[in-house]
Design an enzyme around this catalytic site. Structure first.
Site, PDB file in Angstrom:
ATOM      1  N   LEU A  75       0.841  -1.198   0.000  1.00 36.55           N
ATOM      2  CA  LEU A  75       0.000   0.000   0.000  1.00 36.55           C
ATOM      3  C   LEU A  75       0.876   1.248   0.000  1.00 36.55           C
ATOM      4  CD1 LEU A  75      -2.928   1.144   0.244  1.00 36.55           C
ATOM      5  CD2 LEU A  75      -2.534   1.215   2.709  1.00 36.55           C
ATOM      6  N   HIS A 131       6.335   2.046  11.977  1.00 35.86           N
ATOM      7  CA  HIS A 131       6.968   3.257  11.430  1.00 35.86           C
ATOM      8  C   HIS A 131       5.947   4.391  11.446  1.00 35.86           C
ATOM      9  CE1 HIS A 131       8.902   5.873   8.450  1.00 35.86           C
ATOM     10  NE2 HIS A 131      10.005   5.151   8.598  1.00 35.86           N
TER      11      HIS A 131
END
Length: 341
Positions: A126, A230
């Protein structure tokens, strides 16, 4: 107009650019011409294949801005991981050390190398370029995969997973991997990540620790990033949580990012999406219409858009303009699947 469709070889230049923009840690898009072209070919073959159960199919979609003709994002689905190449994770477990005589009871977290998700469907890859991170495009890019899965459920496993990108800095340096490199692997994180992305995973079985690793023995920096994502991945994780995905104690073997899972039939966009028959009317008023993600029911000619629509619930019909119908490649009387956005 923004549409989502299957990738084709003519999109290669855009895909290569996206691979560069995605940066370190985005394993599924290595900056490698041969690998990227093979992935496009594999995707084209997968969309064309007649499938009755999940196998070695990989579906790669792109988001296209039809005004410019440019691909601005991509997303993918792997039908069943770990069938050809081993699919590794660390599983977070616990070991108890106790002594009744000394009245000591210690619980220690462990990391155990495993292949528990072999055969699962993985949603992956994605990425949306920064210029189009608006108008719910990221949400659209994520959720369209679930409409495809809902419409073609025979192609996918009952268990659906997503690997979330773990913590690393702008240079691709991972605190968790630093500890692994020092004690076991002796190769840089970016190289190990790249080798995994191109399908070269033999070194994992050869070099990774075979026995459970005590988390308490890792560096403090490594311990702190286990099961963390992240910063750039936080929105994607939020979207998946809203769909019903949750953590089950599995993390990536290199950056320790979490893997989340859901039962296919319980994914929100799968469970709540419905099919409606198409009516085409260019004079229909949209005053009371609502925004939906809508896709056709095709495989190789799959198309999805997000648009305001009016439903005729009692008749199980949806009213489309001819422009929208053309974008979706449907005619009056055809069926579409949709969900409110």
């Amino acid at each position: 107009m923004i549409i989502i469709r299957p990738i084709r070889m003519s999109d290669y230049d855009d895909l290569y650019r996206i691979a560069i923009e995605s940066g370190h840690g985005f394993t599924s898009l290595p900056v490698n011409e041969d690998i990227l072209k093979k992935r496009i070919i594999h995707s084209e073959e997968s969309f064309k294949a007649q499938v009755s159960q999940p196998g070695n199919q990989g579906y790669l979609f792109v988001m296209e801005d039809t005004e410019t003709g440019q691909v601005v994002g991509t997303t993918g689905i792997e039908a069943a991981v770990g069938l050809d190449n081993a699919f590794y994770h660390y599983h977070l477990g616990k070991v108890v050390h106790s002594s009744r005589e000394l009245n000591i009871h210690n619980t220690v977290e462990t990391l155990s190398l495993c292949n528990d998700y072999s055969g699962a469907t993985e949603i992956c890859t994605l990425f949306l370029q920064e210029s189009h991170r608006k108008n719910s495009n990221g949400r659209f890019l994520s959720r369209c995969r679930f409409l495809f899965i809902a419409e073609h459920s025979e192609r996918f496993s009952d268990c659906v997973i997503a690997e979330m990108r773990g913590v690393s800095d702008e240079k691709g340096k991972s605190p968790f991997y630093d500890w692994l490199e020092e004690h076991f692997l002796s190769i840089e994180f970016t190289k190990a990540d790249y080798l995994t992305g191109i399908g070269n995973k033999d070194f994992i079985a050869e070099l990774m620790p075979k026995y459970p690793v005590y988390v308490s023995l890792l560096s403090k920096e490594a311990q702190q990033v286990i099961n963390q994502v992240h910063d750039n991945t936080v929105p994607a994780l939020r979207l998946l949580k809203a769909e019903g995905f949750s953590r089950r104690g599995y993390v990536d073997i290199f950056d320790a990012g979490p893997t989340v899972e859901a039962e296919r039939s319980q994914i929100r966009s799968v469970r709540e999406s419905n099919k409606y028959q198409v009516l085409i009317n260019d004079t229909h008023e949209e005053q009371n219409s609502q925004k939906y993600i809508v896709c056709n029911t095709k495989v190789n000619e799959f198309r999805a858009i997000q648009v305001k629509l009016s439903l005729r619930e009692t008749a199980n019909q949806v009213v489309l303009t001819s422009e929208i119908a053309q974008a979706l490649q449907v005619q009056e009387g055809d069926w579409v699947r949709l969900i409110s956005n």
